[in-house]
Design a protein around this motif. Structure first.
Motif, PDB file in Angstrom:
ATOM      1  N   ILE A 238       0.821  -1.198   0.000  1.00 50.44           N
ATOM      2  CA  ILE A 238       0.000   0.000   0.000  1.00 50.44           C
ATOM      3  C   ILE A 238       0.865   1.264   0.000  1.00 50.44           C
ATOM      4  CG2 ILE A 238      -1.916  -1.182   1.118  1.00 50.44           C
ATOM      5  CD1 ILE A 238      -1.123   0.079   3.745  1.00 50.44           C
ATOM      6  N   SER A 239       0.300   2.386  -0.484  1.00 54.17           N
ATOM      7  CA  SER A 239       1.070   3.633  -0.557  1.00 54.17           C
ATOM      8  C   SER A 239       0.155   4.832  -0.359  1.00 54.17           C
ATOM      9  CB  SER A 239       1.790   3.741  -1.904  1.00 54.17           C
ATOM     10  OG  SER A 239       0.874   3.652  -2.977  1.00 54.17           O
ATOM     11  N   ASP A 256      -3.377   3.958  -1.529  1.00 55.77           N
ATOM     12  CA  ASP A 256      -3.665   3.084  -2.663  1.00 55.77           C
ATOM     13  C   ASP A 256      -3.565   1.628  -2.205  1.00 55.77           C
ATOM     14  OD1 ASP A 256      -2.814   1.363  -5.045  1.00 55.77           O
ATOM     15  OD2 ASP A 256      -3.356   3.226  -6.031  1.00 55.77           O
ATOM     16  N   ASP A 257      -4.560   0.811  -2.582  1.00 55.77           N
ATOM     17  CA  ASP A 257      -4.620  -0.568  -2.084  1.00 55.77           C
ATOM     18  C   ASP A 257      -3.841  -1.558  -2.929  1.00 55.77           C
ATOM     19  OD1 ASP A 257      -6.305  -0.607  -4.345  1.00 55.77           O
ATOM     20  OD2 ASP A 257      -7.484  -2.249  -3.473  1.00 55.77           O
ATOM     21  N   ASP A 258      -3.274  -1.128  -4.058  1.00 60.32           N
ATOM     22  CA  ASP A 258      -2.535  -2.020  -4.959  1.00 60.32           C
ATOM     23  C   ASP A 258      -3.363  -3.269  -5.292  1.00 60.32           C
ATOM     24  OD1 ASP A 258      -0.445  -2.770  -6.597  1.00 60.32           O
ATOM     25  OD2 ASP A 258       0.677  -3.751  -4.996  1.00 60.32           O
ATOM     26  N   HIS A 264     -10.354  -0.212  -4.254  1.00 54.24           N
ATOM     27  CA  HIS A 264     -10.914   0.637  -3.202  1.00 54.24           C
ATOM     28  C   HIS A 264      -9.784   1.317  -2.423  1.00 54.24           C
ATOM     29  CE1 HIS A 264     -15.160  -0.658  -3.407  1.00 54.24           C
ATOM     30  NE2 HIS A 264     -14.645  -1.810  -3.823  1.00 54.24           N
ATOM     31  N   SER A 265     -10.022   2.548  -1.988  1.00 52.59           N
ATOM     32  CA  SER A 265      -9.032   3.247  -1.176  1.00 52.59           C
ATOM     33  C   SER A 265      -9.038   2.724   0.251  1.00 52.59           C
ATOM     34  CB  SER A 265      -9.324   4.753  -1.162  1.00 52.59           C
ATOM     35  OG  SER A 265      -9.129   5.313  -2.429  1.00 52.59           O
ATOM     36  N   ILE A 266      -7.891   2.785   0.873  1.00 52.10           N
ATOM     37  CA  ILE A 266      -7.774   2.478   2.296  1.00 52.10           C
ATOM     38  C   ILE A 266      -7.718   3.797   3.049  1.00 52.10           C
ATOM     39  CG2 ILE A 266      -6.303   1.468   4.075  1.00 52.10           C
ATOM     40  CD1 ILE A 266      -5.347  -0.529   1.906  1.00 52.10           C
ATOM     41  N   GLU A 282     -12.786   2.404   1.344  1.00 52.36           N
ATOM     42  CA  GLU A 282     -13.782   3.328   0.824  1.00 52.36           C
ATOM     43  C   GLU A 282     -13.724   3.363  -0.690  1.00 52.36           C
ATOM     44  OE1 GLU A 282     -13.442   7.210   2.501  1.00 52.36           O
ATOM     45  OE2 GLU A 282     -13.617   6.521   4.570  1.00 52.36           O
ATOM     46  N   GLY A 283     -14.794   3.890  -1.272  1.00 49.18           N
ATOM     47  CA  GLY A 283     -14.826   4.082  -2.713  1.00 49.18           C
ATOM     48  C   GLY A 283     -15.327   2.867  -3.461  1.00 49.18           C
TER      49      GLY A 283
END
Length: 283
Positions: A238-239, A256-258, A264-266, A282-283
C-alpha cells in the motif's frame, strides 16, 4: 417532532403543499449565482436548489451579503424549467420562503426563494459585479513546507501536493478560507506529518495492515493468493496518496490498495492527540 419525522414529512410533500411553504407575494431580486446546488425527491417532483453568494432586494435596493438558494420544482422526466450558469448575475421574480420551526439537527431556511421567472441574465448590478470580481480571485496559502495551497470554493478546502518519500501526495485542508484559527491548526498538523513523513508513512502502513490484512485475505480470489497476504506484505504493497485534514485537527490518510481490495481506497483516520483510530476501505 424529531429530525427523522421532519425529513419524512418533507419528502411526502406534494407540489402544491411545497409551494405553500413560500409567501404568496412576488418579489424581484438580483442574485449572484456562484457554485453548487442539488436536488431532493419529494412526492411526484424534484426540489432543485441552486446556490447564490449574495442578493439585492429590488424594492429597497438593500444588498444582502449572505449565501442562500433559489429553488424550483422539476417534474420527473421533464426538462428543468430554468437553467442557471455559474458566476452569473440574474434578475428574478420570486416568492420568499416562509419561516418554519425545525427540529434539532436541521438548519432553518434563510434566504431561500422559489423562482417564478428569470427576468434577466447577466443583469447589471455594480455591487454584485464587484463581489464577483473578488470571488474570482484565487485564494492561495503559501508555506515554506507545504508549498502553495489553492482554495477550492466549491469544496471549501485548500488543495495542493507535496513530495513524500520520492513520490507525490495530495494535500487537502478542509477548512473555510475565513477560518483563520482552523487554517492554523490544519497547517500545523500537516507540517508535522510532512516533516516526520518517514515515521508517519510507516505508522500508517503498519496500522492499516494490522486492521485490514484479515479482510484482504477474505477478498483474495483464491486460497493461494490469500496465503501470500501477510501483515508485512500488506504494509509493503500500500502507498499514501492523499492527506485530508480538518479545521479541528483530525485527519484521514487515503492509501492506494494495490488491488488488495480491487481498487478501493484504504482510509486511516486519527488525530495528533488520540493517534491512529480506524482503518477502513472506501470508494
Amino acid at each position: 417532532m424529531n429530525l427523522l419525522e421532519y425529513m419524512r414529512r418533507r419528502n411526502k410533500m406534494t407540489l402544491s403543499e411545497w409551494e405553500d411553504t413560500f409567501e404568496k407575494k412576488e418579489r424581484e431580486i438580483i442574485v449572484l449565482r456562484h457554485e453548487g446546488g442539488g436536488g431532493s425527491l419529494r412526492n411526484g417532483f424534484w426540489e432543485r436548489d441552486e446556490y447564490f453568494l449574495a442578493y439585492v432586494d429590488c424594492e429597497t435596493g438593500e444588498l444582502h451579503k449572505e449565501e442562500g438558494r433559489i429553488e424550483f420544482p422539476v417534474i420527473d422526466k421533464e426538462e428543468p424549467p430554468f437553467q442557471f450558469e455559474e458566476e452569473t448575475i440574474y434578475k428574478l421574480r420570486v416568492h420568499e420562503k416562509l419561516p418554519e420551526e425545525v427540529p434539532e439537527g436541521a438548519l432553518p431556511s434563510k434566504n431561500h426563494f422559489l423562482v417564478v421567472d428569470i427576468l434577466e441574465a447577466n443583469a447589471v448590478c455594480p455591487e454584485l459585479e464587484e463581489m464577483l470580481i473578488e470571488y474570482r480571485k484565487p485564494v492561495v496559502l503559501q508555506d515554506d513546507i507545504l508549498g502553495d495551497l489553492t482554495y477550492d470554493k466549491l469544496l471549501k478546502s485548500f488543495e495542493g501536493s507535496i513530495d513524500w518519500l520520492g513520490g507525490k501526495v495530495h494535500l487537502s485542508l478542509s477548512v473555510d478560507k475565513d477560518n483563520k484559527s482552523g487554517i492554523t491548526k490544519a497547517k500545523k498538523l500537516l507540517k508535522t506529518m510532512v516533516l516526520e513523513q518517514e515515521k508517519w508513512d510507516a505508522d500508517l502502513r503498519e496500522f492499516a495492515a494490522g486492521k485490514l490484512t484479515k479482510l484482504a485475505c477474505e477478498w483474495a480470489e483464491s486460497d493461494e493468493e490469500a496465503a501470500k497476504i501477510t501483515e508485512e506484505s500488506f504494509a509493503k504493497k500500500i502507498s499514501l496518496k492523499l492527506l485530508w485534514v480538518t479545521a479541528g485537527g483530525s485527519f484521514t490518510a487515503y492509501l492506494d490498495d494495490d488491488e488488495l481490495f480491487f481498487g478501493h481506497s484504504i482510509a486511516v483516520s486519527g488525530s495528533p492527540k488520540k493517534g491512529l483510530l480506524s482503518a477502513d476501505i472506501e470508494g
